[in-house]
Design a protein around this motif. Sequence first.
Motif, PDB file in Angstrom:
ATOM      1  N   ILE A 299      69.188 -17.386 -31.979  1.00 42.88           N
ATOM      2  CA  ILE A 299      69.220 -16.106 -31.274  1.00 42.88           C
ATOM      3  C   ILE A 299      69.411 -14.984 -32.289  1.00 42.88           C
ATOM      4  CG2 ILE A 299      70.371 -14.708 -29.522  1.00 42.88           C
ATOM      5  CD1 ILE A 299      71.380 -17.340 -28.261  1.00 42.88           C
ATOM      6  N   SER A 300      68.399 -14.153 -32.442  1.00 42.96           N
ATOM      7  CA  SER A 300      68.502 -13.020 -33.359  1.00 42.96           C
ATOM      8  C   SER A 300      68.967 -11.780 -32.599  1.00 42.96           C
ATOM      9  CB  SER A 300      67.155 -12.736 -34.025  1.00 42.96           C
ATOM     10  OG  SER A 300      66.255 -12.153 -33.103  1.00 42.96           O
TER      11      SER A 300
ATOM     12  N   ASP B  52      66.470 -10.682 -38.719  1.00 42.26           N
ATOM     13  CA  ASP B  52      67.102 -11.620 -39.656  1.00 42.26           C
ATOM     14  C   ASP B  52      68.563 -11.902 -39.335  1.00 42.26           C
ATOM     15  OD1 ASP B  52      64.711 -11.743 -41.011  1.00 42.26           O
ATOM     16  OD2 ASP B  52      65.319 -10.326 -42.574  1.00 42.26           O
ATOM     17  N   THR B  53      69.193 -11.058 -38.534  1.00 40.58           N
ATOM     18  CA  THR B  53      70.603 -11.244 -38.186  1.00 40.58           C
ATOM     19  C   THR B  53      70.691 -12.143 -36.967  1.00 40.58           C
ATOM     20  OG1 THR B  53      71.104  -9.046 -39.032  1.00 40.58           O
ATOM     21  CG2 THR B  53      72.772 -10.082 -37.638  1.00 40.58           C
ATOM     22  N   LYS B  54      71.380 -13.258 -37.116  1.00 38.64           N
ATOM     23  CA  LYS B  54      71.504 -14.241 -36.055  1.00 38.64           C
ATOM     24  C   LYS B  54      72.896 -14.161 -35.426  1.00 38.64           C
ATOM     25  CE  LYS B  54      67.499 -15.916 -37.213  1.00 38.64           C
ATOM     26  NZ  LYS B  54      66.325 -15.493 -36.515  1.00 38.64           N
ATOM     27  N   LEU B  55      72.961 -14.552 -34.189  1.00 41.59           N
ATOM     28  CA  LEU B  55      74.236 -14.591 -33.484  1.00 41.59           C
ATOM     29  C   LEU B  55      75.231 -15.465 -34.250  1.00 41.59           C
ATOM     30  CD1 LEU B  55      75.473 -13.492 -30.867  1.00 41.59           C
ATOM     31  CD2 LEU B  55      74.756 -15.597 -29.759  1.00 41.59           C
ATOM     32  N   SER B  56      74.740 -16.517 -34.854  1.00 41.80           N
ATOM     33  CA  SER B  56      75.611 -17.431 -35.605  1.00 41.80           C
ATOM     34  C   SER B  56      76.254 -16.762 -36.827  1.00 41.80           C
ATOM     35  CB  SER B  56      74.807 -18.658 -36.052  1.00 41.80           C
ATOM     36  OG  SER B  56      73.703 -18.256 -36.853  1.00 41.80           O
ATOM     37  N   ASP B  57      75.706 -15.654 -37.285  1.00 43.91           N
ATOM     38  CA  ASP B  57      76.284 -14.947 -38.432  1.00 43.91           C
ATOM     39  C   ASP B  57      77.661 -14.382 -38.106  1.00 43.91           C
ATOM     40  OD1 ASP B  57      73.921 -15.481 -39.800  1.00 43.91           O
ATOM     41  OD2 ASP B  57      73.095 -13.471 -39.461  1.00 43.91           O
ATOM     42  N   PHE B  58      77.955 -14.219 -36.811  1.00 41.14           N
ATOM     43  CA  PHE B  58      79.212 -13.602 -36.398  1.00 41.14           C
ATOM     44  C   PHE B  58      80.059 -14.494 -35.506  1.00 41.14           C
ATOM     45  CE2 PHE B  58      76.259 -10.299 -37.464  1.00 41.14           C
ATOM     46  CZ  PHE B  58      77.016  -9.524 -38.317  1.00 41.14           C
ATOM     47  N   ALA B  59      79.517 -15.625 -35.124  1.00 38.81           N
ATOM     48  CA  ALA B  59      80.236 -16.479 -34.161  1.00 38.81           C
ATOM     49  C   ALA B  59      80.951 -17.615 -34.871  1.00 38.81           C
ATOM     50  CB  ALA B  59      79.278 -17.023 -33.119  1.00 38.81           C
TER      51      ALA B  59
ATOM     52  N   PHE C 120      80.130 -17.630 -18.404  1.00 32.06           N
ATOM     53  CA  PHE C 120      78.833 -17.706 -19.071  1.00 32.06           C
ATOM     54  C   PHE C 120      78.861 -18.666 -20.253  1.00 32.06           C
ATOM     55  CE2 PHE C 120      78.689 -13.660 -16.888  1.00 32.06           C
ATOM     56  CZ  PHE C 120      77.441 -13.714 -16.291  1.00 32.06           C
ATOM     57  N   VAL C 121      77.720 -19.335 -20.448  1.00 32.64           N
ATOM     58  CA  VAL C 121      77.510 -20.194 -21.613  1.00 32.64           C
ATOM     59  C   VAL C 121      76.147 -19.861 -22.211  1.00 32.64           C
ATOM     60  CG1 VAL C 121      78.965 -22.116 -20.829  1.00 32.64           C
ATOM     61  CG2 VAL C 121      76.558 -22.063 -20.204  1.00 32.64           C
ATOM     62  N   LEU C 122      76.025 -20.050 -23.511  1.00 34.15           N
ATOM     63  CA  LEU C 122      74.742 -19.837 -24.176  1.00 34.15           C
ATOM     64  C   LEU C 122      73.783 -20.968 -23.827  1.00 34.15           C
ATOM     65  CD1 LEU C 122      75.724 -18.743 -27.805  1.00 34.15           C
ATOM     66  CD2 LEU C 122      75.025 -17.293 -25.896  1.00 34.15           C
ATOM     67  N   ASN C 123      72.513 -20.636 -23.678  1.00 32.31           N
ATOM     68  CA  ASN C 123      71.476 -21.639 -23.434  1.00 32.31           C
ATOM     69  C   ASN C 123      70.797 -22.102 -24.715  1.00 32.31           C
ATOM     70  OD1 ASN C 123      71.742 -21.878 -20.686  1.00 32.31           O
ATOM     71  ND2 ASN C 123      70.198 -20.335 -20.232  1.00 32.31           N
TER      72      ASN C 123
ATOM     73  N   LEU D 190      81.385 -13.220 -28.398  1.00 31.28           N
ATOM     74  CA  LEU D 190      82.649 -13.684 -27.800  1.00 31.28           C
ATOM     75  C   LEU D 190      82.468 -15.006 -27.058  1.00 31.28           C
ATOM     76  CD1 LEU D 190      84.084 -10.291 -26.527  1.00 31.28           C
ATOM     77  CD2 LEU D 190      85.091 -11.770 -28.285  1.00 31.28           C
ATOM     78  N   ILE D 191      81.363 -15.147 -26.344  1.00 30.94           N
ATOM     79  CA  ILE D 191      81.092 -16.400 -25.629  1.00 30.94           C
ATOM     80  C   ILE D 191      81.003 -17.559 -26.613  1.00 30.94           C
ATOM     81  CG2 ILE D 191      79.309 -17.645 -24.326  1.00 30.94           C
ATOM     82  CD1 ILE D 191      78.809 -14.945 -22.842  1.00 30.94           C
ATOM     83  N   GLU D 192      80.288 -17.350 -27.688  1.00 28.19           N
ATOM     84  CA  GLU D 192      80.132 -18.417 -28.685  1.00 28.19           C
ATOM     85  C   GLU D 192      81.458 -18.726 -29.375  1.00 28.19           C
ATOM     86  OE1 GLU D 192      78.577 -21.394 -31.093  1.00 28.19           O
ATOM     87  OE2 GLU D 192      77.883 -20.557 -29.202  1.00 28.19           O
ATOM     88  N   LYS D 193      82.221 -17.710 -29.717  1.00 26.22           N
ATOM     89  CA  LYS D 193      83.502 -17.923 -30.405  1.00 26.22           C
ATOM     90  C   LYS D 193      84.518 -18.650 -29.542  1.00 26.22           C
ATOM     91  CE  LYS D 193      83.893 -14.484 -33.976  1.00 26.22           C
ATOM     92  NZ  LYS D 193      84.875 -13.650 -34.627  1.00 26.22           N
ATOM     93  N   ASN D 194      84.402 -18.514 -28.228  1.00 29.57           N
ATOM     94  CA  ASN D 194      85.396 -19.079 -27.322  1.00 29.57           C
ATOM     95  C   ASN D 194      84.969 -20.386 -26.677  1.00 29.57           C
ATOM     96  OD1 ASN D 194      87.826 -17.145 -26.929  1.00 29.57           O
ATOM     97  ND2 ASN D 194      86.033 -15.847 -27.117  1.00 29.57           N
ATOM     98  N   LYS D 195      83.826 -20.929 -27.067  1.00 27.10           N
ATOM     99  CA  LYS D 195      83.417 -22.183 -26.439  1.00 27.10           C
ATOM    100  C   LYS D 195      84.339 -23.302 -26.876  1.00 27.10           C
ATOM    101  CE  LYS D 195      79.789 -23.811 -29.494  1.00 27.10           C
ATOM    102  NZ  LYS D 195      78.403 -23.987 -29.742  1.00 27.10           N
TER     103      LYS D 195
END
Length: 132
Positions: A76-77, A125-132, A67-70, A19-24
């Motif tokens: 990020i897996s 193998d699953t990265k945060l970017s796969d869903f953001a 919050f923001v991602l660093n 959610l943090i990544e999707k809303n940046k």
Amino acid sequence: MSLINFSEGFFLAVHSLVLIEKNKPNRLSAKYLANVLHSSQAHLSKIFQKLTKANLVTSIRGPLGGFVLNKDPHEISFLDIYEVVEGRINFSSCVFNKKECAFKECIFGYDLNSISQDVYEKLKDTKLSDFA
């Protein structure tokens, strides 16, 4: 019910980070995330303490804070997130973590260890970017 269950903490961490990544560039507060994820803000705050300590997120204070991602979400897996929340995974020869067995050979064979390894690889193998 499922044979493979993950903790509420892991659920909250993964979903919050997506959610943090999707809303940046907007920043999301723990209060907002707790409301969206139908969770206790206190529980979520404990999860974010771990995520902050692991340097996955930073908390920005103030009226526009949150919050923001660093790190880049490609870096990020789900395994990274899992180990921050649950602790490092250490494989043993017994899926029940027993040091001694009543049998000469495991009655499950090594099939369950293989499944655990498959889940480990999937998380890695699953990265945060796969869903953001």
